[in-house]
Write a protein that holds these residues in place. Structure first.
Motif, mmCIF file in Angstrom:
data_model
loop_
_atom_site.group_PDB
_atom_site.id
_atom_site.type_symbol
_atom_site.label_atom_id
_atom_site.label_comp_id
_atom_site.label_asym_id
_atom_site.label_seq_id
_atom_site.Cartn_x
_atom_site.Cartn_y
_atom_site.Cartn_z
ATOM 1 N N ILE A 139 -2.474 -9.150 4.633
ATOM 2 C CA ILE A 139 -1.639 -7.935 4.610
ATOM 3 C C ILE A 139 -2.152 -6.945 3.635
ATOM 4 C CG2 ILE A 139 0.749 -6.942 4.559
ATOM 5 C CD1 ILE A 139 0.242 -9.057 6.457
ATOM 6 N N GLY A 140 -2.501 -5.739 3.672
ATOM 7 C CA GLY A 140 -2.928 -4.801 2.829
ATOM 8 C C GLY A 140 -2.290 -3.557 3.253
ATOM 9 N N ASN A 141 -2.726 -2.418 2.277
ATOM 10 C CA ASN A 141 -2.164 -1.185 2.294
ATOM 11 C C ASN A 141 -0.573 -1.187 1.974
ATOM 12 O OD1 ASN A 141 -2.637 1.525 2.347
ATOM 13 N ND2 ASN A 141 -1.935 1.488 4.349
ATOM 14 N N LEU A 142 -0.487 -2.160 0.770
ATOM 15 C CA LEU A 142 1.227 -2.128 0.582
ATOM 16 C C LEU A 142 1.620 -1.083 -0.424
ATOM 17 C CD1 LEU A 142 1.020 -5.957 0.434
ATOM 18 C CD2 LEU A 142 2.347 -4.855 1.851
ATOM 19 N N GLY A 143 1.125 -0.418 -1.056
ATOM 20 C CA GLY A 143 1.591 0.581 -1.724
ATOM 21 C C GLY A 143 1.459 -0.006 -3.338
ATOM 22 N N GLU A 144 1.883 0.976 -4.034
ATOM 23 C CA GLU A 144 1.697 0.996 -5.711
ATOM 24 C C GLU A 144 2.824 -0.183 -5.901
ATOM 25 O OE1 GLU A 144 -0.171 2.289 -7.913
ATOM 26 O OE2 GLU A 144 -1.628 3.143 -6.533
ATOM 27 N N ASN A 145 4.040 0.120 -5.672
ATOM 28 C CA ASN A 145 4.975 -0.717 -6.366
ATOM 29 C C ASN A 145 5.693 -1.787 -5.485
ATOM 30 O OD1 ASN A 145 4.845 0.946 -8.681
ATOM 31 N ND2 ASN A 145 5.927 2.656 -7.283
ATOM 32 N N ILE A 146 4.923 -2.442 -4.606
ATOM 33 C CA ILE A 146 5.414 -3.229 -3.735
ATOM 34 C C ILE A 146 6.262 -4.418 -4.089
ATOM 35 C CG2 ILE A 146 3.153 -4.828 -3.669
ATOM 36 C CD1 ILE A 146 5.516 -3.861 -0.348
ATOM 37 N N ASN A 147 7.398 -4.612 -3.575
ATOM 38 C CA ASN A 147 8.206 -5.727 -4.100
ATOM 39 C C ASN A 147 8.091 -7.035 -3.371
ATOM 40 O OD1 ASN A 147 11.051 -7.431 -3.749
ATOM 41 N ND2 ASN A 147 11.103 -6.253 -5.750
ATOM 42 N N GLU A 148 7.832 -8.028 -4.015
ATOM 43 C CA GLU A 148 7.490 -9.415 -3.486
ATOM 44 C C GLU A 148 8.686 -9.780 -2.492
ATOM 45 O OE1 GLU A 148 5.389 -12.214 -5.857
ATOM 46 O OE2 GLU A 148 6.000 -13.794 -4.722
ATOM 47 N N GLU A 149 9.911 -9.554 -3.240
ATOM 48 C CA GLU A 149 11.005 -10.258 -2.377
ATOM 49 C C GLU A 149 11.137 -9.445 -0.959
ATOM 50 O OE1 GLU A 149 12.281 -13.054 -3.313
ATOM 51 O OE2 GLU A 149 10.875 -12.839 -5.035
ATOM 52 N N ARG A 171 -6.279 -2.768 -8.308
ATOM 53 C CA ARG A 171 -6.085 -1.666 -7.344
ATOM 54 C C ARG A 171 -4.975 -1.854 -6.409
ATOM 55 N NH1 ARG A 171 -8.682 2.979 -7.333
ATOM 56 N NH2 ARG A 171 -8.616 3.029 -4.992
ATOM 57 N N HIS A 172 -5.132 -3.089 -5.717
ATOM 58 C CA HIS A 172 -4.473 -3.399 -4.659
ATOM 59 C C HIS A 172 -3.788 -4.469 -4.760
ATOM 60 C CE1 HIS A 172 -6.535 -0.066 -2.714
ATOM 61 N NE2 HIS A 172 -7.687 -0.476 -3.170
ATOM 62 N N THR A 173 -2.629 -4.468 -4.247
ATOM 63 C CA THR A 173 -1.708 -5.861 -4.145
ATOM 64 C C THR A 173 -1.843 -6.098 -2.548
ATOM 65 O OG1 THR A 173 -0.146 -5.585 -5.797
ATOM 66 C CG2 THR A 173 0.587 -7.030 -4.198
ATOM 67 N N VAL A 174 -2.305 -7.352 -2.194
ATOM 68 C CA VAL A 174 -2.504 -7.705 -0.906
ATOM 69 C C VAL A 174 -1.743 -9.223 -0.727
ATOM 70 C CG1 VAL A 174 -4.639 -6.918 -0.328
ATOM 71 C CG2 VAL A 174 -4.627 -9.133 -1.567
ATOM 72 N N CYS A 175 -1.310 -9.413 0.397
ATOM 73 C CA CYS A 175 -0.884 -10.688 0.422
ATOM 74 C C CYS A 175 -1.157 -11.528 1.732
ATOM 75 C CB CYS A 175 0.776 -10.530 0.523
ATOM 76 S SG CYS A 175 1.567 -10.557 1.638
ATOM 77 N N PHE A 176 -0.954 -12.820 2.105
ATOM 78 C CA PHE A 176 -1.485 -13.493 3.026
ATOM 79 C C PHE A 176 -0.029 -14.402 3.307
ATOM 80 C CE2 PHE A 176 -4.977 -13.279 0.011
ATOM 81 C CZ PHE A 176 -5.939 -13.086 0.890
ATOM 82 N N SER A 202 5.974 5.443 1.224
ATOM 83 C CA SER A 202 5.828 5.823 2.636
ATOM 84 C C SER A 202 4.549 5.437 3.232
ATOM 85 C CB SER A 202 5.718 7.188 2.281
ATOM 86 O OG SER A 202 4.859 7.744 1.599
ATOM 87 N N VAL A 203 3.947 4.327 2.920
ATOM 88 C CA VAL A 203 2.629 3.600 3.619
ATOM 89 C C VAL A 203 3.166 2.471 4.430
ATOM 90 C CG1 VAL A 203 1.141 4.657 1.783
ATOM 91 C CG2 VAL A 203 2.230 2.390 1.647
ATOM 92 N N GLY A 204 2.376 2.574 5.432
ATOM 93 C CA GLY A 204 2.611 1.543 6.401
ATOM 94 C C GLY A 204 1.704 0.276 6.257
ATOM 95 N N MET A 205 2.017 -0.849 6.026
ATOM 96 C CA MET A 205 1.221 -2.086 5.801
ATOM 97 C C MET A 205 -0.056 -2.242 6.994
ATOM 98 S SD MET A 205 3.694 -5.113 6.356
ATOM 99 C CE MET A 205 4.911 -4.498 5.332
ATOM 100 N N ARG A 206 -1.090 -2.682 6.332
ATOM 101 C CA ARG A 206 -1.978 -2.844 7.427
ATOM 102 C C ARG A 206 -2.215 -4.354 7.539
ATOM 103 N NH1 ARG A 206 -5.432 0.565 6.513
ATOM 104 N NH2 ARG A 206 -5.916 -0.157 4.264
ATOM 105 N N ILE A 207 -2.121 -5.011 8.921
ATOM 106 C CA ILE A 207 -2.152 -6.208 8.882
ATOM 107 C C ILE A 207 -3.489 -6.677 9.676
ATOM 108 C CG2 ILE A 207 -0.765 -8.246 10.286
ATOM 109 C CD1 ILE A 207 1.697 -6.603 9.789
ATOM 110 N N GLN A 208 -4.171 -7.761 9.074
ATOM 111 C CA GLN A 208 -5.265 -8.274 9.454
ATOM 112 C C GLN A 208 -5.302 -9.647 9.664
ATOM 113 O OE1 GLN A 208 -8.053 -6.712 6.617
ATOM 114 N NE2 GLN A 208 -8.548 -4.882 8.215
ATOM 115 N N TYR A 209 -6.078 -10.255 10.551
ATOM 116 C CA TYR A 209 -6.292 -11.496 10.538
ATOM 117 C C TYR A 209 -7.201 -11.932 9.205
ATOM 118 C CZ TYR A 209 -4.487 -11.731 15.129
ATOM 119 O OH TYR A 209 -3.690 -11.358 16.383
#
Length: 239
Positions: A139-149, A171-176, A202-209
DNA sequence: AGCACA
């Protein structure tokens, strides 16, 4: 250990004899030991306004009744429950009254079993250079202040969810996200593509494999694909 | 536009 105050020495002696060696815990066969205290128990005025306290402590477990001379019924309210507070033995609290105990209670239909947190909106995202489908999503494109919860609330409710790992980078927070199977991952890959959650702005998350699915080492060697099955230079050994 | 952990 604890102390109990009685109206008279006679009452205290009677209670002592009645409670002496009483088994108060059948499992551990623990036995009560009673003796007369060296000093009288000091009780603040107002806490013990009348004879309730000592009468209650006697009435509690003995089954005997030593109150016929000392206890006078209160004109105001029934005596409060006995307080064993300072006592060493803390009686387990009685189970709350259950009017349906012993009866089969039909399952109450739940209005919404598990409200799946839905994205607040969707925004189209560019998703070029995806990887072959696997059971792990990147998961990428999560924005600056993405909240893990929030992420966990969203993905943890998806069918087949197994685990999530957030990777905070400069620069980016991503998650798996790992799923039970590729199918579950594929469903989320499609259904949450471009999802916007509150903390992502206001950004939409990008989901890749994921390039490297959970539990699969990048450098795993397939025996069939391994070169030099016979002959050739000896294989590299690691120590 | 960024892929860790076993």
């Amino acid at each position: 250990m604890g102390f109990a105050l009685f109206a008279t020495q006679q009452h205290a002696l009677a209670a002592k004899d009645a409670l002496q060696d009483m088994v108060f815990d059948a499992e551990s066969k623990s036995v009560l030991h009673t003796e007369m205290a060296k000093k009288n128990l000091f009780v603040k005025r107002g806490i013990v306004a009348d004879s309730n306290t000592y009468d209650q402590s006697k009435r509690m477990r003995t089954g005997g009744d030593y109150t016929h001379t000392a206890y006078s019924t209160s004109p105001f309210h029934p005596p409060p429950p006995a307080v064993w507070g300072p006592h060493g033995y803390m009686a387990p609290p009685p189970p709350p009254y259950d009017p349906y105990a012993g009866y089969p209670v039909p399952t109450v239909p739940m209005p919404a079993p598990a409200p799946v947190p839905a994205p607040s909106s969707y925004v189209p995202v560019q998703n070029t250079k995806d990887n072959p489908p696997c059971n792990t999503l990147f998961i990428g494109n999560l924005g600056e202040n993405i909240n893990e919860e929030e992420l966990r609330g969203l993905f943890g409710a998806q069918p087949g969810f197994k685990q999530m790992k957030v990777l905070r980078q400069e620069r980016h927070t991503v998650c798996f996200i790992e799923f039970e199977d590729v199918n579950s991952a594929t469903n989320v890959h499609r259904s949450l593509q471009g999802a916007v959650i509150p903390s992502s702005g206001s950004v939409g998350m990008r989901i890749q494999y994921s390039k490297n699915p959970f539990g699969k080492r990048k450098d795993a060697i397939h025996p069939a694909a391994a070169p030099n099955v016979n002959g050739g230079p000896p294989p590299m050994t690691y120590q």
